[in-house]
Design an enzyme around this catalytic site. Sequence first.
Site, PDB file in Angstrom:
ATOM      1  N   SER A 232       0.823  -1.217   0.000  1.00 39.67           N
ATOM      2  CA  SER A 232       0.000   0.000   0.000  1.00 39.67           C
ATOM      3  C   SER A 232       0.857   1.267   0.000  1.00 39.67           C
ATOM      4  O   SER A 232       0.525   2.253  -0.677  1.00 39.67           O
ATOM      5  CB  SER A 232      -0.980   0.002   1.179  1.00 39.67           C
ATOM      6  OG  SER A 232      -0.323  -0.295   2.373  1.00 39.67           O
ATOM      7  N   HIS A 262      -1.919  -8.865   2.150  1.00 49.48           N
ATOM      8  CA  HIS A 262      -1.559  -7.603   2.841  1.00 49.48           C
ATOM      9  C   HIS A 262      -2.685  -7.306   3.842  1.00 49.48           C
ATOM     10  O   HIS A 262      -2.948  -8.120   4.720  1.00 49.48           O
ATOM     11  CB  HIS A 262      -1.370  -6.530   1.771  1.00 49.48           C
ATOM     12  CG  HIS A 262      -0.778  -5.240   2.250  1.00 49.48           C
ATOM     13  ND1 HIS A 262      -0.074  -5.113   3.417  1.00 49.48           N
ATOM     14  CD2 HIS A 262      -0.779  -3.984   1.696  1.00 49.48           C
ATOM     15  CE1 HIS A 262       0.317  -3.856   3.564  1.00 49.48           C
ATOM     16  NE2 HIS A 262      -0.098  -3.148   2.543  1.00 49.48           N
ATOM     17  N   ASP A 363      -1.838  -9.199  12.266  1.00 51.50           N
ATOM     18  CA  ASP A 363      -3.192  -9.681  11.970  1.00 51.50           C
ATOM     19  C   ASP A 363      -3.574 -10.921  12.768  1.00 51.50           C
ATOM     20  O   ASP A 363      -4.756 -11.266  12.852  1.00 51.50           O
ATOM     21  CB  ASP A 363      -3.329  -9.970  10.467  1.00 51.50           C
ATOM     22  CG  ASP A 363      -3.064  -8.730   9.640  1.00 51.50           C
ATOM     23  OD1 ASP A 363      -3.427  -7.643  10.103  1.00 51.50           O
ATOM     24  OD2 ASP A 363      -2.480  -8.850   8.559  1.00 51.50           O
TER      25      ASP A 363
HETATM   26  N1  HAX Z   1       1.567 -20.431   6.081  1.00 48.05           N
HETATM   27  C1  HAX Z   1       1.955 -21.301   5.132  1.00 48.05           C
HETATM   28  N2  HAX Z   1       2.938 -21.084   4.276  1.00 48.05           N
HETATM   29  C2  HAX Z   1       3.588 -19.907   4.375  1.00 48.05           C
HETATM   30  C3  HAX Z   1       3.271 -18.958   5.349  1.00 48.05           C
HETATM   31  C4  HAX Z   1       2.193 -19.242   6.211  1.00 48.05           C
HETATM   32  N3  HAX Z   1       1.773 -18.390   7.125  1.00 48.05           N
HETATM   33  N4  HAX Z   1       4.088 -17.897   5.206  1.00 48.05           N
HETATM   34  C5  HAX Z   1       4.887 -18.173   4.167  1.00 48.05           C
HETATM   35  N5  HAX Z   1       4.593 -19.384   3.658  1.00 48.05           N
HETATM   36  C6  HAX Z   1       5.156 -20.018   2.466  1.00 48.05           C
HETATM   37  C7  HAX Z   1       4.851 -19.137   1.275  1.00 48.05           C
HETATM   38  O1  HAX Z   1       3.534 -19.374   0.778  1.00 48.05           O
HETATM   39  C8  HAX Z   1       5.938 -19.532   0.303  1.00 48.05           C
HETATM   40  O2  HAX Z   1       5.553 -20.765  -0.293  1.00 48.05           O
HETATM   41  P1  HAX Z   1       5.828 -21.027  -1.860  1.00 48.05           P
HETATM   42  O3  HAX Z   1       7.325 -20.987  -1.977  1.00 48.05           O
HETATM   43  O4  HAX Z   1       5.224 -22.363  -2.105  1.00 48.05           O
HETATM   44  O5  HAX Z   1       5.163 -19.922  -2.606  1.00 48.05           O
HETATM   45  C9  HAX Z   1       7.116 -19.821   1.247  1.00 48.05           C
HETATM   46  O6  HAX Z   1       6.557 -20.045   2.546  1.00 48.05           O
HETATM   47  C10 HAX Z   1       8.107 -18.663   1.323  1.00 48.05           C
HETATM   48  O7  HAX Z   1       7.400 -17.482   1.617  1.00 48.05           O
HETATM   49  P2  HAX Z   1       8.107 -16.286   2.412  1.00 48.05           P
HETATM   50  O8  HAX Z   1       9.246 -15.798   1.577  1.00 48.05           O
HETATM   51  O9  HAX Z   1       8.400 -16.696   3.800  1.00 48.05           O
HETATM   52  O10 HAX Z   1       6.947 -15.210   2.504  1.00 48.05           O
HETATM   53  P3  HAX Z   1       6.630 -14.009   1.514  1.00 48.05           P
HETATM   54  O11 HAX Z   1       7.555 -12.877   1.828  1.00 48.05           O
HETATM   55  O12 HAX Z   1       6.567 -14.471   0.109  1.00 48.05           O
HETATM   56  O13 HAX Z   1       5.140 -13.643   1.946  1.00 48.05           O
HETATM   57  C11 HAX Z   1       3.404 -13.359   3.536  1.00 48.05           C
HETATM   58  C12 HAX Z   1       4.869 -13.065   3.202  1.00 48.05           C
HETATM   59  C13 HAX Z   1       2.998 -12.498   4.724  1.00 48.05           C
HETATM   60  C14 HAX Z   1       2.551 -12.972   2.337  1.00 48.05           C
HETATM   61  C15 HAX Z   1       3.253 -14.863   3.863  1.00 48.05           C
HETATM   62  O14 HAX Z   1       3.999 -15.162   5.011  1.00 48.05           O
HETATM   63  C16 HAX Z   1       1.785 -15.271   4.042  1.00 48.05           C
HETATM   64  O15 HAX Z   1       1.120 -15.591   3.072  1.00 48.05           O
HETATM   65  N6  HAX Z   1       1.294 -15.261   5.320  1.00 48.05           N
HETATM   66  C17 HAX Z   1      -0.093 -15.542   5.592  1.00 48.05           C
HETATM   67  C18 HAX Z   1      -0.953 -14.326   5.238  1.00 48.05           C
HETATM   68  C19 HAX Z   1      -0.715 -13.186   6.207  1.00 48.05           C
HETATM   69  O16 HAX Z   1      -0.682 -13.362   7.408  1.00 48.05           O
HETATM   70  N7  HAX Z   1      -0.572 -11.958   5.663  1.00 48.05           N
HETATM   71  C20 HAX Z   1      -0.438 -10.761   6.492  1.00 48.05           C
HETATM   72  C21 HAX Z   1       0.901 -10.112   6.373  1.00 48.05           C
HETATM   73  C22 HAX Z   1       0.988  -8.907   7.245  1.00 48.05           C
HETATM   74  C23 HAX Z   1       0.558  -7.698   6.484  1.00 48.05           C
HETATM   75  O17 HAX Z   1       1.160  -7.217   5.572  1.00 48.05           O
HETATM   76  N8  HAX Z   1      -0.545  -7.165   6.858  1.00 48.05           N
HETATM   77  O18 HAX Z   1      -0.967  -6.125   6.183  1.00 48.05           O
END
Ligand code: HAX
Length: 453
Positions: A232, A262, A363
């Site tokens: 954002s 996000h 969150d």
């Molecule tokens: N559960 C399961 N798998 C997860 C995970 C979780 N909570 N967090 C990361 N992973 C997985 C990813 O899906 C990714 O898998 P692939 O290689 O198969 O695609 C792998 O672990 C590596 O990901 P990463 O590099 O650790 O994480 P990213 O930087 O790509 O993404 C996210 C960060 C927050 C999007 C991710 O951890 C996620 O999807 N978390 C769950 C959703 C969430 O809580 N989002 C809120 C984030 C906070 C925020 O910004 N709020 O606004």
Amino acid sequence: MILKDRLAEIIPQQREEMKSILAKNSATQIGEVTVEQIFGGMRGIKGLICDTSEVGLDTGLIIRGIPILELTEKLPEEIFYLLLTGELPEREALIDLQNELKRRTEVPFYVWNVINGLPIETHPMVMLNTAVLVMENESYFKKRYEEGLPKDYLWEPMFWDALNLIARIPVIGAYIYRRKFNKGPRINPDYSLDWASNFARLLGVDDPDGSFAKLMQLYMVLHCDHEGGNVSAFATQTIGSALSDIYFAVGGGLNGLAGPLHGLANQECLRFIMKLRDDIGHTPSDDEIKNYCISLLDNKKVISGYGHAVLRVTDPRFTALVNFGDKMFPEDETLIIVKQLFEIVPKILLAKGKAKDPWPNVDAASGALLHHYGMTEYEYYTVLFSVSRILGLSAQLVLNRAFNFPLIRPKSVTTKWIAKTLKEKNNSEQKKAETEKKPVEEKTEQKKVVKTN
Ligand code: HAX
């Protein structure tokens, strides 16, 4: 106005500091980019300036040098002042800012018509973003830009637009809650209240002991800013760099906040906890939660509320929210599940070894606290996040104009270009290695000859 005068004082000094850094070091290299970063959402590439706040991977959010856990008792208005100036306001400056905001709460009538014209099924984030965008007509920045205001002064109308937007957004956000979820007519603001307490009142949530207003104050402080590279903030700053006004820029940023990876994650998170509770069918034991989460991961689902693109520790904002819940309602079932998940999920994610950050983000806790106050409409949660985040997005926009940051335009490359560049690099490294090897071999041959002789 005190905040505006203070900005007018400090902006020239900060411009000079930036100018001097650039003059002395413009060609100094301070980073490198890997192929993984190019394909990986530019993660970790340092390519932006954002002075409002920083997110250390092992510290979490720090606002102008102050860790967020030291700011939990402050008012959002104080934080806005801090984001902009790097200083917490004295009492007089705070009251001055609060009065200025109160003067600006009147929402243009057509905003209500636009919201009322949307089908009731519309997602609350669409209602909010539409309302922000239709107010574009009100932009003072746009007017002054079209009149030819020199760019050194463009931060001033951006600042007034920011105050208008910040003043109105709780009024609009609260109305969306009341309309969408059939909570009754719009409530009028109470001008004796601070910004967050007034928002709590406008929402109309039952709050006999005033603790929901306290939660709103904390929530608004915790979500206000998270440096410049998140979806954002980056979207807002990119749009703002085209000299689009605050309504276009913040509207764009909020659309990014509406994504499930996000800001929308907070609605997903409570949905996940409620589903876990329903699927298990009773207050879950630790083992039941563990098995439930393992099966989610085995089915390639993410565990909402865990992981972060930057953080590598428990998000201090999660800690602040859990502390609040522990103080106010330690027996709450949803809060207890949040704490069980905190004990269980990181171990499972660590064992799976995929997520770079196995720890909870903000969150993972926020929905549970709202749920306690009967605010169970989780579709609405990202609007709460947005009302808060507008403080940071606006502060960043004002500063970006103050420092005349140019159009954001990173260079993209094609996959073919990457493949060609890698091939050329490998070829030249191979050639280099061969030429380095040759003299050594020749020398060894000579030595051999000497020996045999
Ligand atoms: N559960 C399961 N798998 C997860 C995970 C979780 N909570 N967090 C990361 N992973 C997985 C990813 O899906 C990714 O898998 P692939 O290689 O198969 O695609 C792998 O672990 C590596 O990901 P990463 O590099 O650790 O994480 P990213 O930087 O790509 O993404 C996210 C960060 C927050 C999007 C991710 O951890 C996620 O999807 N978390 C769950 C959703 C969430 O809580 N989002 C809120 C984030 C906070 C925020 O910004 N709020 O606004």
